[in-house]
Design an enzyme around this catalytic site. Sequence first.
Site, mmCIF file in Angstrom:
data_model
loop_
_atom_site.group_PDB
_atom_site.id
_atom_site.type_symbol
_atom_site.label_atom_id
_atom_site.label_comp_id
_atom_site.label_asym_id
_atom_site.label_seq_id
_atom_site.Cartn_x
_atom_site.Cartn_y
_atom_site.Cartn_z
ATOM 1 N N SER A 30 0.826 -1.211 0.000
ATOM 2 C CA SER A 30 0.000 0.000 0.000
ATOM 3 C C SER A 30 0.856 1.255 0.000
ATOM 4 C CB SER A 30 -0.922 0.006 1.227
ATOM 5 O OG SER A 30 -1.874 -1.027 1.167
ATOM 6 N N ARG A 40 0.299 7.873 6.308
ATOM 7 C CA ARG A 40 -0.656 7.019 7.017
ATOM 8 C C ARG A 40 -2.063 7.593 6.914
ATOM 9 N NH1 ARG A 40 -0.553 2.445 9.495
ATOM 10 N NH2 ARG A 40 1.705 2.345 9.255
ATOM 11 N N HIS A 92 -3.141 6.516 3.574
ATOM 12 C CA HIS A 92 -3.375 5.078 3.629
ATOM 13 C C HIS A 92 -4.747 4.771 4.233
ATOM 14 C CE1 HIS A 92 -2.884 1.068 5.686
ATOM 15 N NE2 HIS A 92 -2.447 0.748 4.488
#
Length: 210
Positions: A14, A42, A45
């Site tokens: 990812s 993050r 993500h």
Amino acid sequence: MKYIKNPSEIEVKSFEIIQGIIDEIRPGYEFKNEIEEKIIKRCIHTTADFEYLDILKISDNAVDKLIDALKSGATIYTDTNMALSGINKRKLKALGCEIKCFVADEEVAKIAKEKKITRSMAAVEKAASEEGRKIFVMGNAPTALYKVMEMKEEGKLNPDAIIGVPVGFVGAAESKDDLEKSDNEYILSKGRKGGSNLAAAIVNAVLYSI
């Protein structure tokens, strides 16, 4: 069907994809430093939203304050049980930290009713009455974010840092604008975007960096 099953492999893949897309849509984009890169990636993500490259704002000393507070056993107070659920408890326990959400607390509900304020605001008042270093993590309630800032101005609360990413249409953008102008150390998302999942992702990014 062939697909990746290993959780760590999925995460690695990812982040590789995220960097590839950044290179494609924002060639030459540079993060300020390694920890801010980890936080912003993050967030992407968690949300699949690359606008966080621009709308996530981090004050100059926020990350240092967060890490110092976490290493010193601070308590995290959050405005939703969803954010509480998403934050890595194993990492917090290893650091001697607690995490609390008072919005469903009976005493908080009583205070909110008596004062005609939101439960999230009453939860901040309860948090302020407790001892120890504090980090506030707001992903849902602009009123809670305003309350933290008001109590700080009144000298009734001194948070180490505020993660302010409430989502929504009434007060969300405005509360974060006011946070950005305040003397608090912060991580915030400009505009209407945010949420409890984003709030948890930011905390986890900091925890994983320790």
